[in-house]
Structure formats: structure tokens, C-alpha cells
Write a protein that holds these residues in place. Structure first.
Motif, PDB file in Angstrom:
ATOM      1  N   ASP A   4     -73.130 -28.843 -19.340  1.00 36.15           N
ATOM      2  CA  ASP A   4     -73.125 -27.945 -20.493  1.00 36.15           C
ATOM      3  C   ASP A   4     -72.457 -28.695 -21.641  1.00 36.15           C
ATOM      4  OD1 ASP A   4     -72.985 -25.953 -22.339  1.00 36.15           O
ATOM      5  OD2 ASP A   4     -71.982 -24.488 -21.062  1.00 36.15           O
ATOM      6  N   PRO A  16     -72.214 -28.394 -24.997  1.00 34.96           N
ATOM      7  CA  PRO A  16     -71.315 -27.692 -25.930  1.00 34.96           C
ATOM      8  C   PRO A  16     -69.990 -27.279 -25.289  1.00 34.96           C
ATOM      9  CG  PRO A  16     -73.542 -26.848 -26.128  1.00 34.96           C
ATOM     10  CD  PRO A  16     -73.512 -27.716 -24.914  1.00 34.96           C
ATOM     11  N   LEU A  29     -79.301 -29.753 -24.058  1.00 33.52           N
ATOM     12  CA  LEU A  29     -79.299 -28.867 -25.220  1.00 33.52           C
ATOM     13  C   LEU A  29     -80.501 -27.923 -25.233  1.00 33.52           C
ATOM     14  CD1 LEU A  29     -78.114 -31.362 -28.006  1.00 33.52           C
ATOM     15  CD2 LEU A  29     -76.775 -29.581 -26.871  1.00 33.52           C
TER      16      LEU A  29
END
Length: 307
Positions: free
Chosen positions: A56, A58, A178
Motif C-alpha cells: 500500500d 500511500p 496505485l
């Protein structure tokens, strides 16, 4: 403490297999180079794509990432400054030395340490992502330019990362993460199979290189190795601790996580990169060995003091 010992036991065992193969001459005199190239061009790109694509991205952009960036940049900059200004090392050798001083073994040592010492494998995610997505492409850009044979044009330098399999794999992994897209199962399974070869191939190649090698830290690169090991195992965790605790005021658990991950030894990937570009191979090999030995008491000490 169990996580520290487990992680190092796995590393030492596989390296010992490589050393035994080298001592027995089973794979021939060029085995370390060939196996390193397989790891660099095939297995490592597959592993990096799979790792980054499933992460992940972010979520790992956090306060811990800031600590990683500051501590890594600090020690790498010190090595480059000393190597270039005081010892007049080449750009390529200084780049390998900077990696040896700052590129931590976040996978095969960092993950078990994070699980058994910190209680959560996700603590290594910020440093792993920073190394894969930022450090590796930047280092390759310098190495490509420095080993090109003549001074390349700016456009050539900017495009060189696009021809590097490791950089390409990282970029594709970020894009997959993303967008939330993964290749279909018939494509992903072969990637996973090849990726599983990356760590053992790298460790065995490193073990092969140790056979017949002189005493670590001796010779013309001795002071480079000593500087890299001190920066890696002492200075980097100290900077991480100071930044995490005093500059950012992070909670004790996160301070410990930042300090422990920064204290991890130099990753074997650095040796593979040195072999690939034919620069700093002795520096990389000796720094990995000595930082791995030195990191054991450092990590145990940090774990005991925090516990």
C-alpha cells in the motif's frame, strides 16, 4: 531478541552453502558473477515488482519514512563527501560505498526482526519502499553515467534508468499498487516463482565470493570498509533515534522501530549491484560481512534497552 538471531541464522546458513560450493569448485570459477547476473536481471526485478505491487504505497508515506530519508541521506552523504574530497575515489566507487553505508537489509533480516522484535512486519515497509523506489534508481543513474566509458549527454543520463530492469520493475510495481491492478494468475505465478529465487541466489553468490577472499577490511579499500561499517551500524541508527525522538517527537514504539530498522546491516543487494557495474565489489562484500557481524550486538542491545 529471538527475531534478531533467527534472521541472522538464516542469512549465515545460506551464505555458508555458497561458500561450501565455492570451496568445492562445484559451479566453476565464474559462478558468483553468473549467479549475481541472474539475480540482477531476472530474479530481483521479479521480487521487487511483486513486493511493491502488493504494498500500500500511500500508507507507507508516514512519519517513519521521514526518519528513514533523513538518516539514510545523512550517512550516505558523509561517505560520499569523505570518499570524494579526502580519498579521491571515483563516482562509481563512492556510490557503492554510499549504498554500503545506508542500504539496509530490510527483507531477509528486517522482516523477521520486525516480526519478532517489533511485533509487526509493516514497520520495514517505509525503508523498503524508499530503497526500492528512490535509492536504487538514483544510485543506478550515477553508476550508469560513471561506467558509460565517456561523458554521456544529459538526455542519455535521464533515459538510462528506463533501461535498467530493477528500476523498471520498481516503476511497474508502483503503478500496479496505485491502480490496484495485478497481472492475471497465469502471468503472476511465474513472476512469484522467479521472485522466490532472488534472495537465495543473492546469498549464495555472496557466499561464493567469500572463498579465497582476503581478510575483510584489509587492502586498499580497508578504510572505506571501516567508514561504511561505522556509518551503517552506529551512525545511521543514532541519527534515526535522534530524529525520531527529539526532532519529530514520535511515540516510543515508533522510535524503537525507526532505530531498529536503521541498525540493520548492509543488504546483499549492494554486492549484486557492485558485480553488475564492476565497481566496488570488495568494498561491498566486506561491508556486508562486517556490518552483519557488528549489527548483531547492536540490535540485541537496542532491543534489550527498549524492553
Amino acid at each position: 531478541m529471538a527475531g534478531v538471531l533467527t534472521g541472522f541464522a538464516v542469512i549465515v546458513t545460506v551464505i555458508a552453502v555458497g561458500y561450501a560450493l565455492g570451496r568445492g569448485g562445484v559451479l566453476g570459477p565464474d559462478a558468483a558473477t553468473v549467479l549475481s547476473r541472474v539475480a540482477f536481471f531476472v530474479a530481483t526485478p521479479a521480487l521487487l515488482f511483486e513486493t511493491v505491487a502488493r504494498a500500500d504505497v500511500p500508507a507507507v508515506v508516514s512519519s517513519a519514512l521521514v526518519v528513514t530519508v533523513v538518516s539514510t541521506t545523512a550517512v550516505a552523504s558523509v561517505f560520499v563527501a569523505v570518499a570524494r574530497l579526502c580519498w579521491h575515489r571515483s563516482v562509481a566507487d563512492a556510490t557503492i560505498g554510499a549504498l554500503a553505508s545506508s542500504y539496509v537489509n530490510a527483507a531477509n533480516i528486517g522482516i523477521p526482526v520486525a516480526v519478532y522484535v517489533l511485533g509487526d512486519a509493516s514497520f520495514v515497509a517505509p525503508v523498503l519502499m524508499f530503497q526500492l523506489v528512490v535509492m536504487t534508481p538514483v544510485a543506478f543513474a550515477f553508476l550508469e553515467a560513471a561506467t558509460a566509458g565517456s561523458r554521456p549527454a544529459l538526455g542519455t543520463v535521464l533515459l538510462q534508468p528506463l533501461t535498467n530492469p530493477v528500476t523498471i520493475a520498481c516503476a511497474l510495481g508502483v503503478a500496479a499498487s496505485l491502480t490496484g491492478w495485478l497481472p492475471p494468475e497465469p502471468v503472476l505465478r511465474p513472476i512469484e516463482l522467479v521472485a522466490a529465487m532472488a534472495v537465495p541466489a543473492t546469498l549464495i553468490a555472496y557466499g561464493l565470493s567469500l572463498h579465497g577472499a582476503p581478510r575483510p577490511g584489509s587492502g586498499d579499500t580497508g578504510r572505506d570498509v571501516r567508514l561504511a561499517v561505522v556509518l551503517k551500524t552506529v551512525v545511521q541508527p543514532a541519527v534515526a533515534y535522534l530524529v525520531a525522538r527529539f526532532a519529530m517527537g514520535l511515540p516510543p514504539g515508533l522510535v524503537l522501530a525507526c532505530t531498529v530498522t536503521a541498525a540493520l546491516p548492509t543488504a546483499q543487494n549492494v554486492f549484486v549491484y557492485a558485480i553488475r557495474y564492476g565497481r566496488g565489489t570488495v568494498l561491498a562484500r566486506d561491508s556486508i560481512l562486517l556490518s552483519t557481524v557488528t549489527a548483531v550486538p547492536v540490535l540485541i542491545g537496542v532491543a534489550v534497552l527498549a524492553g
